[in-house]
Design an enzyme around this catalytic site. Structure first.
Site, short mmCIF file in Angstrom:
data_model
loop_
_atom_site.label_atom_id
_atom_site.label_comp_id
_atom_site.label_asym_id
_atom_site.label_seq_id
_atom_site.Cartn_x
_atom_site.Cartn_y
_atom_site.Cartn_z
CB CYS A 4 -1.04 -0.06 1.23
SG CYS A 4 -0.06 -0.40 2.72
CE1 TYR A 5 1.99 3.96 5.11
CE2 TYR A 5 2.80 1.65 5.58
CZ TYR A 5 2.14 2.82 5.97
OH TYR A 5 1.83 3.31 7.38
#
Lengths: 354, 354, 354, 354
Positions: free
Chosen positions: A154-155
């Protein structure tokens, strides 16, 4: 008309739940298998009462069984922890099933980096070459031909989409990039723990994993590809008292004298030429800064840009929905591409605001 | 293929925003006019940056003008305060445009009750007879033939769907019903005020309008229709520190000796015979109590039922999304019915959980 | 025994409310005047019902009148906007009343920097020299002798306490410091606005004032004092969906080869030698990262430190309660010092967790 | 001067943490023992980093040992689950230590009611007679002479203080009372579970334990004492997405023709004559409805009253801080009374708003 049968391993976590939400409305894919070791035998409507009386409610949860999955499904999503996913993937690929792996098991090209950051030896090194990093704007063509897609973290999704045009056009020095990210608590998963109880997270804010978060080498790898040089990234994640959403504030040392307008134009053009037809990366109007709610429930990645002449830095604010764009929505987009469907099929058009 | 042109008066509030979210994905309706006195001249993407680069982004906001609306639209949604809506509705109806009014102006059949609770004389009493109360499960057929639909209040929607089967089957005494409701803060609207600032609402909970909330006569009217007798309802609303969602806890004195199983069956049957084909009212499995998130972003109304032998009361827990089912989604369902479309067209299938 | 009479100009905002909370329990100071233009004539218990039946409830709010304040009070807290505060301060000082100004009017030594960042000419330049910057650990002795204290901004408080030891010991390069701060919404004040409504802030996160926040020159000024050189700081503030609390994540380029243990020791020693006897700056144990709740309702500033060898940066996480340490509590500590009382008198001992 | 030594069994839960917060600032009581089976051997500062460098930080957590507790302490607080507390209490009382039990073990006078609602036989029936129900306004004198105080449940505290004057003056029919309560999540404890994770509680609201919550018989018992008759109470608890706070909305059938003003006066007089000198129950001004934040961190119980002529019901809104007034603060007030100290010693004066 027959829809394409797909399966989901690991339905009880947040990424599994998000995939159910999206697949419930997908016109061409049919979810025919959902598995969970702990919930096997129940119906999906029983374990997820918000799906009561929907089209998915009567689907019976089974224990993961690759033989059964391979017979029933053309493609399987793996929403299980790293370490567990790699064996399932290997097994399913052997049985000619396509795999979108939401775990970290096939994201890093270098098995040594994997074992160093995940404290685990990779048991399927030969598959690493075959795996495609599932960021559609960067690897859309490769994804379309892949049997195994490593769905990005996600990051990294929020950061790489923000940096790609700047690195491509050499606007910034890749060796002096600093990323300060903030994530909603769905990113911490659904396993019970004191640290993620409501009363520990609400009305609170904290940093975590300083200097050692596992998404660091993933970002360094892809920044390396984009810039053609090896880099060390300063990356600090934080835990927000919200459900969904990541906002990354990115600081990069400018190498250019381009104006703010020119940088905006370069960004817009870069994504206009993306290999996927969907236009998910939105460069916000100068002066409008992205907020996590702007992308809630969707595939959008909104970017805000500032050429800060005072400090000679390019400031980028990037937001995504960590569950949708940062995990299950991106997995579905990858599945669409792998199966020859429109990349945005079944994905929400408008964010849920408020 | 040409879609049916519709308009929206009052785009800058939360119900206007929710209608935009839904219409952005509607296959048969096209939003061609959005109005706002304060934002006229800007594009929708400028005033609502989460719609940047969506299909609605370039639509220019205009000042409300019934002449223009009538020329451009077959149906208009009014998302403006009560008192303002009635004149617009009258004007549009005169110009042969269908109207779904989200305000309270046409909900009460009795103009005296209206002036008593709203401190305002009704200026279009003749339209009250023509207006249909827009609760599809109860008035589906009438809505399909209506030119003017009075979209129900959010609290009444949650309460009437919960009570209809019990009143129809005379399971409870209509004179001893008590409703304790809790609503998310989107119900308070988007107008700036100290009382609805983040720091006044978060980590806080309060009751309001005790003994005098304007949705009381609306519920009394419809309970009267369902039970054939005039009633006085105890109704207390509360403000929850959440965005969307209403949960109503309803206590009614039992008149029946029916078991809990029998009551569940009567409820299920009642809604299986609803005039609308959509199955939005879900009777949850005994022991599973509805939570506001179970219906987030959708038209569902989830009901939990308990025959409490100790206190001789029927307990009902009812949840809806106040913005979708309690306002804009229901307005869209009514528009679908009025225009001969499937009632659930363009409405989300699966709730957004988490 | 007679307590020392003090006054508060601007009681209706959050910093005014916080001062009331603290002064209600102060053993030596008595709040004898509270003023508010909009609420004059009401009692404090009426405008702040949480103070109903407390010792402060019957205090009548007056319109601000420096003559009356000067007669009644030995010291006055100014909790009004910048621009308004400077005239009140000048007037009160002329009348021999001590002043703690919570606004920005006397924080910047250079009137040109003030007019450049605040779009306002300073009308009392002569007082700038006299004003002491009210950060007790750095200026404790000067505060004790001051008539006018400029209470620091909330962000600068969190940042300067975090950087002072590193700059003092030349551990980092003052020209390469980057501050990414996140603040609770009380920092945005109590004035109604759409942007600070509950439904706009909750379940959301955003950056604001990128490259141009007014606390930037304040931090640059004090970093200049601590390092002996002029600096340009990268500072980005963000809005958290919490009430109280600031967390600043600070990245500074290392100039030292000191180990993490040595840096921890230098920090502990630095604050052990602080001129104020209170021990509000707490260096957390290595591996324990400060969270905003750790300091809720108190004067603590908790620091977490990491010498990141990979990226050659010192990482500092600093948390304070923006309303207590970042505003009213610090103002009270300064008043204590100015009046010869123990610096922590009347200030809470233990944070409110949970 | 020597302070009175007290102990706390069960420091790692929320009620234990709240007692630490309060005792850290108590002028006459000294916390000399804290116990926790799981955390024994660590310091309090280690397991609760927000207490780092406070006066309690160096206290070493021990495993619970009644011998050691009895030697070191004059009074012990039991903050452990029901079932566990009764044996510890019996043991400590035998060793001449006073006990304030925060669990439910000694609240119900009738052991059969206890076993019926708690699925557990009471092992110390003889102590039930000796135990005093620790609601200071109702049992202040008895508490002062007690060795064993059963600290009331959080919901009953909010409800009984709200009903006592009405029952005493026979304003309402005790057989037709309905209580709809809403509690913050700290009431659910600190044990990890999926249902209390941040992502399951935030932006959500739900009812629970309908018709079978264990605080029901406790309230029925005390309403029975106050009214002189046996009653069946309708009680429904709900889970709020906030940390601290309970709001109970109470509906009681009126038996009186008293006006709203008269009822307010009777309530004020009732608590003016309370046996404890502290004035914690505040009758809010008519038209001001209590909010949970009005009492945050304090012992206040705020009441709002409405004589609803339309429905012939008395409406009462009652708020407390479930952790302070509903648990640890009340426990400390009881300890103060048992030890001959002022009842409000060490308890916060002003609520933390915002």
């Amino acid at each position: 008309m027959q829809r394409i049968p797909v399966g989901l391993v690991g339905v009880a976590g947040y990424t599994g739940m998000e995939l159910c939400r999206l697949l419930a409305a997908h016109p061409e894919l049919e979810l025919v298998r959902v598995t969970s070791r702990t919930e096997a035998g129940k119906t999906l409507g029983q374990i997820l009462p918000h799906l009561h009386e929907t089209g998915l409610a009567e689907l019976v949860v089974t224990a993961p069984d690759t033989q059964d999955l391979a017979q029933a499904c053309k493609l399987v999503f793996l929403a299980v922890p790293h370490g567990t996913a790699m064996d399932l993937a290997a097994d399913l690929l052997r049985k000619n099933v396509r795999v979108v792996d939401l775990s970290a098991d096939f994201r890093l090209r270098d098995p040594e980096t994997y074992s160093q950051w995940y404290n685990l030896d990779h048991r399927h090194v030969s598959l690493l070459e075959q795996a495609v990093y599932g960021l559609p704007e960067l690897y859309g063509k490769e994804i379309a031909g892949a049997n195994l897609v490593a769905n990005p973290g996600c990051y990294p999704t929020s950061v790489l989409l923000a940096l790609a045009p700047a690195l491509h056009h050499e606007l910034v020095n890749p060796e002096d990039i600093l990323v300060d990210s903030k994530s909603g608590a769905t990113g911490a998963g659904r396993k019970p723990s004191t640290a993620t109880l409501f009363c520990e997270v609400q009305d609170n804010f904290r940093a975590y994993s300083l200097g050692r978060h596992r998404h660091t080498p993933e970002m360094e790898q892809e920044i390396g590809v984009l810039s053609g040089q090896q880099v060390q990234l300063s990356f600090t994640p934080h835990l927000l008292p919200i459900g969904r959403g990541i906002l990354s504030t990115i600081y990069a040392r400018l190498k250019t004298t381009a104006s703010s307008e020119e940088v905006h134009a370069l960004y817009r053009d870069y994504y206009a030429q993306s290999p996927v037809s969907a236009r998910w990366v939105r460069i916000q109007t100068p002066g409008v800064w992205p907020e996590t709610r702007f992308v809630r429930g969707t595939m959008y990645c909104d970017l805000g840009l500032l050429v800060d002449q005072r400090t000679k830095r390019l400031l980028i604010v990037s937001v995504i929905d960590n569950l949708c764009r940062g995990a299950s929505g991106q997995a579905l987009a990858n599945a669409n591409l792998m199966l020859g469907l429109a990349p945005d099929m079944g994905l929400p058009v408008a964010p849920m605001v408020p």
